[in-house]
Design an enzyme around this catalytic site. Structure first.
Site, PDB file in Angstrom:
ATOM      1  N   ASP A 267      67.825 -15.692  59.069  1.00  0.00           N
ATOM      2  CA  ASP A 267      66.986 -16.130  60.109  1.00  0.00           C
ATOM      3  C   ASP A 267      66.667 -14.594  60.631  1.00  0.00           C
ATOM      4  O   ASP A 267      67.058 -14.100  60.662  1.00  0.00           O
ATOM      5  CB  ASP A 267      67.540 -17.376  61.214  1.00  0.00           C
ATOM      6  N   TYR A 334      78.566 -16.975  54.718  1.00  0.00           N
ATOM      7  CA  TYR A 334      77.881 -16.983  56.183  1.00  0.00           C
ATOM      8  C   TYR A 334      79.000 -16.713  57.353  1.00  0.00           C
ATOM      9  O   TYR A 334      80.278 -16.960  57.199  1.00  0.00           O
ATOM     10  CB  TYR A 334      77.259 -17.536  56.485  1.00  0.00           C
TER      11      TYR A 334
END
Ligand SMILES: [Zn+2]
Ligand SMILES: [Zn+2]
Length: 444
Positions: A267, A334
């Protein structure tokens, strides 16, 4: 039928240059070119015919006449003259039936190619030949007619001869698999053009700051033309990972354009850390390709001023683009910072780890990307989750999962569109604050 017999039948019906006669027997003998082959056949025919003619054979005289009419072989003509025989007039005879004498233009075509390629750096090349359909059909028919079974086609011969001449002159190598440059020559129109194959460079990028999209993002109002909203830049964001890498590459290759491909994308507000994300950048029509990749790496990193960082640059080929596209589901790691509405208990951490480890997550396309992606349900596997409390209402979570998992939605639950999710498991509304990609684990 023997070579000499079929050759004399061919020549009886059609004038053929040395190249075109020799080419019909290209697979016989090694290390000689077709024109030498053709010349040798014509010579052998002449000697045999001379012998026959001396013994007053009519057939011998005939063959000599055919050879002389061919206009390509002076010896036959001389023999006839010496014997005081009539030398046939050359009428139709000057032009080769198959190539229309275009083999005489190969030097010119090679020189054109050399001139045009002068401004490009390359090591390997290939010559591609364009022929008029009528020419190819004519040769096919000819071959069928004379039952040619040891021949090669005209396209091959033109390509090989021109390739040899170019290589002799510039020292480059003919490469049939992955040539850097393709010379397209049409011997019948005399046109020569170049196809400059792209240069591919692969590597890893890290994105060290938030707020930079991976690829150039056109303004949603003007779609790139420039308007008030985008401050006349045509872009939603002043820079992107793609542009930060492309600019120094374009400068050092003088390429027409650059295209960027990566294995998935983070993102805009997520960083890309760890070893970085695998990418490949393609330079279209590069004038320079003998690059010092360490130097390129340095100039990209300097230009990006710490916003991104590239490493392990390598020359690659087209196949890597597909490989990257196929690797989008490679395992990813992540790191997400989460803020909760209510306080966290110690037990909560254990519950989260337990409920989110070795679990299959079902995700409907997130609401935030629904406008550009189809509404589907995806299933992504989580291998492992680790949670650490930072403050009463804050925690950090490390997730090792299949690529393509929407991590923000795993936290919020996206109004029930992602199951299971952090908010629901703890009955405590959770919000992702910061997201980083720590690692991308590529399988070879
Ligand atoms: Zn010819
Ligand atoms: Zn705009």
């Amino acid at each position: 039928m023997g070579i000499l017999e079929s050759s004399s039948r061919m020549l009886e019906q059609y004038p053929l240059c040395d190249h075109c006669l020799g080419r019909q027997f290209a697979l016989l003998g090694h290390g000689i070119e077709n024109d030498e082959r053709g010349k040798a056949i014509k010579l052998a025919l002449t000697l045999a015919a001379h012998q026959l003619a001396l013994s007053r054979s009519k057939e011998g005289m005939n063959v000599l006449r055919i050879l002389a009419t061919n206009g390509f072989f002076e010896t036959a003509e001389k023999i006839l003259q010496k014997m005081g025989k009539r030398v046939p007039r050359k009428n139709f005879a000057e032009t080769c039936f198959l190539c229309k004498n275009r083999f005489e233009t190969v030097n010119y075509l090679a020189e054109e190619a050399l001139k045009k390629s002068e401004n490009y750096e390359f090591n390997s090349f290939l010559v591609g030949i364009e022929l008029p359909t009528t020419v190819e059909e004519c040769e096919d028919e000819f071959k069928a007619n004379f039952d040619v079974s040891y021949g090669e086609n005209m396209r091959n011969e033109f390509g090989r001869i021109i390739g040899k001449k170019i290589a002799e002159s510039n020292g480059k190598t003919v490469d049939y698999q992955k040539p850097e440059i393709v010379v397209l020559a049409n011997p019948f129109s005399g046109e020569v053009s170049l196809q400059i194959n792209p240069l591919y460079i692969s590597g890893y990028y890290k994105k060290l700051v938030r707020g930079i999209p991976q690829s150039k993002w056109f303004c949603s109002d003007c779609r790139g033309r420039g308007c008030e909203k985008c401050n006349w830049t045509g872009k939603m964001y002043p820079e992107s990972v793609e542009e930060l890498i492309a600019k120094p590459l374009l400068d050092s290759t003088s390429a027409a354009k650059a295209s960027f491909h990566a294995s998935g994308r983070e993102d805009i507000d997520a960083r890309m850390l760890g070893k970085g994300r695998p990418f490949v950048i393609e330079a279209t029509k590069p004038q320079k390709r003998f690059l010092d990749l360490k130097k390129l790496e340095n100039s990209i990193n300097e230009y990006a001023e710490g916003k991104i960082e590239v490493s392990s640059l390598q020359f690659a080929d087209k196949s890597i683009v597909r490989k990257l596209k196929n690797s989008e589901s490679a395992r990813k790691e992540y790191h997400v910072f989460i803020e909760f509405e209510n306080k966290l208990s110690v037990r909560d951490l254990g519950t989260l780890e337990e409920k989110l480890t070795n679990v299959l997550v079902r995700q409907k396309t997130p609401i935030r990307v629904l406008h550009r992606r189809a509404d589907l349900t995806r299933e992504k596997y989580i291998y492992k989750v680790k949670v650490k409390k930072l403050s009463p209402r804050k925690a950090e979570m490390k997730i090792l999962c299949q690529g393509g998992l929407y991590v923000k939605e795993l936290v919020t639950g996206d109004e029930g569109r992602t199951v299971p999710n952090v908010s629901e498991i703890l009955k405590n509304k959770a919000k992702p604050i910061k997201l980083d990609v720590l690692n991308i684990i590529m399988q070879d």
